[in-house]
Design a protein around this motif. Structure first.
Motif, mmCIF file in Angstrom:
data_model
loop_
_atom_site.group_PDB
_atom_site.id
_atom_site.type_symbol
_atom_site.label_atom_id
_atom_site.label_comp_id
_atom_site.label_asym_id
_atom_site.label_seq_id
_atom_site.Cartn_x
_atom_site.Cartn_y
_atom_site.Cartn_z
ATOM 1 N N GLY A 1 -2.221 -14.535 -6.210
ATOM 2 C CA GLY A 1 -3.141 -13.797 -6.810
ATOM 3 C C GLY A 1 -2.309 -12.996 -7.270
ATOM 4 O O GLY A 1 -2.756 -11.724 -7.627
ATOM 5 N N LEU B 1 -3.639 -6.982 -14.494
ATOM 6 C CA LEU B 1 -2.974 -5.609 -13.738
ATOM 7 C C LEU B 1 -1.615 -5.207 -14.511
ATOM 8 O O LEU B 1 -0.771 -6.352 -14.638
ATOM 9 N N GLU C 1 1.208 -3.214 -10.311
ATOM 10 C CA GLU C 1 0.491 -3.663 -9.591
ATOM 11 C C GLU C 1 0.703 -5.112 -9.452
ATOM 12 O O GLU C 1 0.324 -4.708 -7.411
ATOM 13 N N TYR D 1 3.032 -5.052 -6.185
ATOM 14 C CA TYR D 1 2.632 -4.464 -4.983
ATOM 15 C C TYR D 1 1.201 -5.694 -4.649
ATOM 16 O O TYR D 1 1.810 -6.210 -3.325
ATOM 17 N N LEU D 2 0.727 -6.364 -5.595
ATOM 18 C CA LEU D 2 0.020 -6.802 -4.920
ATOM 19 C C LEU D 2 0.477 -8.315 -3.714
ATOM 20 O O LEU D 2 -0.324 -8.652 -3.144
ATOM 21 N N THR E 1 1.898 -7.378 -0.895
ATOM 22 C CA THR E 1 1.202 -7.352 -0.017
ATOM 23 C C THR E 1 0.209 -8.899 0.794
ATOM 24 O O THR E 1 0.340 -9.354 1.672
ATOM 25 N N ILE E 2 0.595 -9.731 -0.161
ATOM 26 C CA ILE E 2 -0.096 -11.084 -0.044
ATOM 27 C C ILE E 2 0.876 -11.613 0.679
ATOM 28 O O ILE E 2 -0.200 -12.578 1.751
ATOM 29 N N LEU E 3 2.008 -10.992 0.520
ATOM 30 C CA LEU E 3 3.252 -12.690 1.348
ATOM 31 C C LEU E 3 3.007 -11.389 2.754
ATOM 32 O O LEU E 3 4.367 -11.966 3.195
ATOM 33 N N GLY E 4 2.355 -10.811 3.139
ATOM 34 C CA GLY E 4 3.097 -10.012 3.927
ATOM 35 C C GLY E 4 3.897 -8.960 4.473
ATOM 36 O O GLY E 4 4.042 -8.293 5.272
ATOM 37 N N SER F 1 4.591 -4.584 3.734
ATOM 38 C CA SER F 1 4.211 -3.617 3.916
ATOM 39 C C SER F 1 4.241 -3.240 2.431
ATOM 40 O O SER F 1 5.290 -3.280 1.955
ATOM 41 N N ARG F 2 3.223 -1.381 1.979
ATOM 42 C CA ARG F 2 3.859 -0.849 1.728
ATOM 43 C C ARG F 2 4.594 -0.193 0.998
ATOM 44 O O ARG F 2 5.523 -0.238 -0.205
ATOM 45 N N LYS F 3 5.181 -0.075 2.247
ATOM 46 C CA LYS F 3 6.453 1.359 2.108
ATOM 47 C C LYS F 3 7.874 0.369 2.430
ATOM 48 O O LYS F 3 8.879 0.360 1.672
ATOM 49 N N ASP G 1 -2.618 -3.075 3.893
ATOM 50 C CA ASP G 1 -2.183 -2.154 2.354
ATOM 51 C C ASP G 1 -2.311 -3.587 1.872
ATOM 52 O O ASP G 1 -2.955 -3.289 0.904
ATOM 53 N N LEU G 2 -2.492 -4.901 1.940
ATOM 54 C CA LEU G 2 -3.548 -5.848 1.638
ATOM 55 C C LEU G 2 -4.734 -5.675 1.028
ATOM 56 O O LEU G 2 -5.144 -5.928 -0.128
ATOM 57 N N TYR H 1 -4.972 -2.979 -1.942
ATOM 58 C CA TYR H 1 -4.266 -3.569 -3.068
ATOM 59 C C TYR H 1 -5.463 -4.480 -3.768
ATOM 60 O O TYR H 1 -5.974 -5.127 -4.546
ATOM 61 N N LEU I 1 -5.849 -18.305 -4.348
ATOM 62 C CA LEU I 1 -4.881 -18.432 -2.977
ATOM 63 C C LEU I 1 -5.383 -18.534 -1.344
ATOM 64 O O LEU I 1 -4.578 -18.855 -0.577
#
Lengths: 433, 290
Positions: free
Chosen positions: A120, A125, A129, A132-133, A136-139, A141-143, B39-40, B43, B122
């Protein structure tokens, strides 16, 4: 305490393949088939659906058949096998990308699957960025990413460029950043496909030790790689897949030896009739063999003496000095030694007719393992190559575990020479001198 | 690495358990999972939106230029030359109030129909709820929608039209517009990854959708030329209710067409449910056909 992280039970996966396209003989038939081709195409596309089929269908291809194994938390399991053995399909099933046709996989814990680094990643980007992308794709969370962001960037060594578009990154920087994200996942199960082979040597080393750290932290790791060294360094236990089935599993060294040996199928002897023999217009190869010297011993053991025999048929107009040279390699493609008649002092010439060469390997030289004669050269004189044959013999020197000092596994080292030691006690007086 | 993983295992804290097996034919959306992956989604939407105008000169202005040019062309051809009725509303604002929701609809559809194919890499490498992929364009196009909405406000000021109290229903109409877009988007995205024909059909399909929607003509024309039954049938197309609802609530030249809106609402809900069901049903083959 160890608990089962992944339990794979009788997993099978079928694909439909091989639809023959028939060529039309007449214009009428061609037009007709063109008209009905949408219907045909629809059927073909429908067949991509892996869930609708009856078992007897002959177009059915079983990518995996009744595969069962389990992995404990904190264990690292290696999977090896040829291309098309079903490794990737298996990983895809465990990482929920595709479903099995039969059987099931029980997973205890969050799964992170790294079948590719930088899934991804978007080149438009910035590095930030993308972290983060990708995270999150890998699971994550933003935190979680917020917490680990600095560590990720530091590990990747691209701090200076983190707010630059990724398309301006070098390939290495991109891969390092992507790997760093993956390496900072904290899941109970981690599935890794070939990703260790990224970046330059120092970064590869860093990645490898990071993976070891991950495995030690209690994560169950499944690793697929064509790199035997990575598997040997990371995995105690390995599974060997072939044509969708597990054909061997156990201690990595043993499985690896079987696998790498299997590539050459243990060819200890090859023979040809004169009219079918491979060769050039000046020489034909009639026979190549490796054999134990001691009678009634079926295998070659470490320490044994053994011999190679090569038989040729020469078609030379005049008597010429002929040299035979071969390369012996181990299972990791390291050259062990070169054997050559040119290195001896035997002068001989040959014209037309059979030529037999025997090379005896002295005892107490090689350790156990799979070896192969990767190259065989026939030369006129010392430099005029008249024939070259690749991958001609392959054989195993079988480890005798009884002698392995009670430890199961391969005794490290390529050679097993008989060394001469002197051990003298009470030598104070000598040292004082 | 001091890890939570190890702690979790040591303390025997319950961890996620999951069984992966042959996919069931019909299954519903797992909302809990969607929340886990919020969150995903964020993004994905951010990526969709930021990437859209990267390396363009006009950037966000494109979100304005497109609908404005459409409005000008429609006003000249259909308003001036063909003199199509506009329920007494000035033709430019009449057409713009329809272009606004319709462009959102058509952009979401083409975005969604390309979404799975565009993310095929993906799909075959990572697990995440697949449904996020067609949801993404439907959400990211809302930004374009909001920008174009500002133009509508400017036009309303220019024509001296003030919104009616019915504007309170606008959020509901927008929701209906999103649901219809998502419903059709899910259908198209999962069809497109299995049958790439969809990619060729989508351009023609959206043109068809535009001329059948009351964009250049008012829905009242159907009532005039055909019958009330035909008019109600027409309302099955959810964008009919949305567009006429937009006109009524914002411009107020006619009462709210509740008949069209309620029929359209039912059909958007149906589209949404069937779209989600079809998507979940075909989802299991995506990785194999991608």
């Amino acid at each position: 305490m160890s608990t089962t992280a992944i339990d794979v039970k009788d997993v099978s996966k079928a694909f439909l393949i091989g639809l023959k396209d028939t060529r039309k003989e007449t214009l009428g038939a061609a037009i007709f088939s063109w008209l009905k081709s949408p219907m045909q195409n629809y059927n073909i596309l429908k067949r991509l659906n892996t869930y609708r089929h009856n078992e007897e269908s002959e177009d059915l291809f079983w990518a995996l058949k009744n595969v069962s194994f389990s992995v404990e938390h904190g264990e690292t399991l290696g999977i090896i096998g040829d291309n098309g053995a079903g490794k990737s399909t298996l990983l895809k099933i465990i990482s929920r990308i595709t479903n099995p046709t039969y059987g099931y996989v029980d997973v205890n814990g969050r799964v992170a699957s790294l079948l590719e680094v930088g899934s991804g990643f978007h080149s438009e980007l910035t590095g930030r960025e993308n972290v983060y992308l990708n995270g999150t794709i890998l699971g994550m969370s933003r935190k979680e990413i917020d917490k680990k962001f600095d560590a990720i960037v530091a590990f990747s060594e691209v701090e200076k460029f983190i707010d630059t578009q990724v398309k301006k990154f070098s390939t290495g920087m991109r891969i390092r950043l992507a790997f760093s994200v993956a390496a900072h996942l904290e899941t109970e199960v981690m599935i890794i496909d070939e990703v260790l082979a990224v970046g330059d040597a120092p970064f590869r080393k860093k990645s490898l030790s990071k993976m070891l750290e991950v495995a030690k932290s209690g994560t169950a790791v499944i690793l697929v790689s064509h790199n035997p060294l990575a598997i040997q360094q990371l995995c105690k236990r390995t599974i060997l897949l072939s044509h969708g089935k597990i054909i061997d599993s156990g201690i990595t060294d043993d499985v690896m030896q079987k696998y790498l040996g299997g590539i050459y199928n243990d060819r200890t002897r090859q023979e040809w009739d004169l009219d079918e023999a491979p060769g050039s217009k000046e020489v034909k190869l009639i026979k190549a063999e490796v054999r134990q010297i001691e009678p009634n011993v079926p295998v070659i053991r470490p320490g044994d003496s053994f011999e190679f025999e090569f038989v040729f048929y020469l078609m030379l107009e005049e008597e010429t000095n002929i040299n035979v040279t071969f390369h012996l390699n181990d299972e990791y493609e390291n050259l062990v030694f070169i054997g050559s008649t040119a290195l001896t002092n035997i002068p001989y010439t040959a014209g037309t007719g059979y030529l037999k060469t025997i090379c005896r390997i002295p005892s107490d030289l090689l350790n156990g393992g799979t070896y192969s004669v990767t190259k065989l050269f026939v030369l006129k004189g010392v430099s005029d190559l008249i024939y070259e044959h690749n991958e001609i013999l392959s054989f195993e020197i079988t480890n005798n575990y009884a002698h392995a000092h009670g430890k199961i596994g391969k005794i490290d080292g390529l050679l097993k020479p008989k060394l001469h030691w002197e051990v003298v006690a009470n030598v104070e007086s000598e040292i004082m001198l | 690495m001091k890890s939570e993983t190890a702690d979790n295992i040591r303390s025997g804290k319950p961890i996620v358990k999951l069984r992966i097996e042959a996919a069931k034919k019909w299954q519903m959306l797992d909302l809990k999972e969607l929340i886990y992956y919020k969150d995903l989604l964020y993004y994905f939407v951010l990526r969709d939106f930021t990437v859209q105008f990267k390396q363009t000169i006009l950037g966000l202005l494109w979100a304005v230029i497109n609908p404005v040019f459409q409005m000008v062309i429609f006003s000249v051809i259909f308003g001036k030359l063909a003199e199509i009725s506009s329920d007494g509303i000035p033709y430019p604002i009449f057409s713009f109030s329809a272009i606004l929701p319709f462009n959102y609809f058509s952009q979401s559809l083409s975005g969604a129909s390309n979404s799975l194919v565009g993310n095929a890499g993906l799909l075959s490498k990572v697990y995440f709820p697949r449904i996020l992929i067609p949801i993404t364009p439907v959400l990211s196009k809302l930004v374009d929608f909001a920008i174009a909405f500002l133009i509508l406000i400017v036009m309303m000021i220019f024509y001296g039209i003030s919104p009616t109290w019915n504007i309170v229903y606008l959020p509901f109409l927008i929701l209906m517009m999103i649901m219809a877009s998502l419903g059709v988007g899910m259908w198209l995205s999962s069809l497109a990854i299995q049958y790439r024909d969809v990619r060729f059909a989508i351009g023609f399909f959206t043109t068809l959708l535009m001329y059948t929607a009351p964009v250049v003509f008012p829905a009242s024309l159907i009532l005039e030329k055909f019958s009330y039954t035909a008019y109600l049938f027409y309302g099955i197309y959810p964008m009919v209710g949305v567009i006429e609802g937009f006109r009524a609530s914002l411009l107020g030249f006619r009462p709210m067409p509740w008949d069209l809106i309620s029929i359209g609402a039912v059909s958007s809900v149906l589209l949404l449910i069937t779209g989600a069901l079809y998507f979940k049903r075909t989802e299991r083959v995506f990785a194999d056909v991608a």
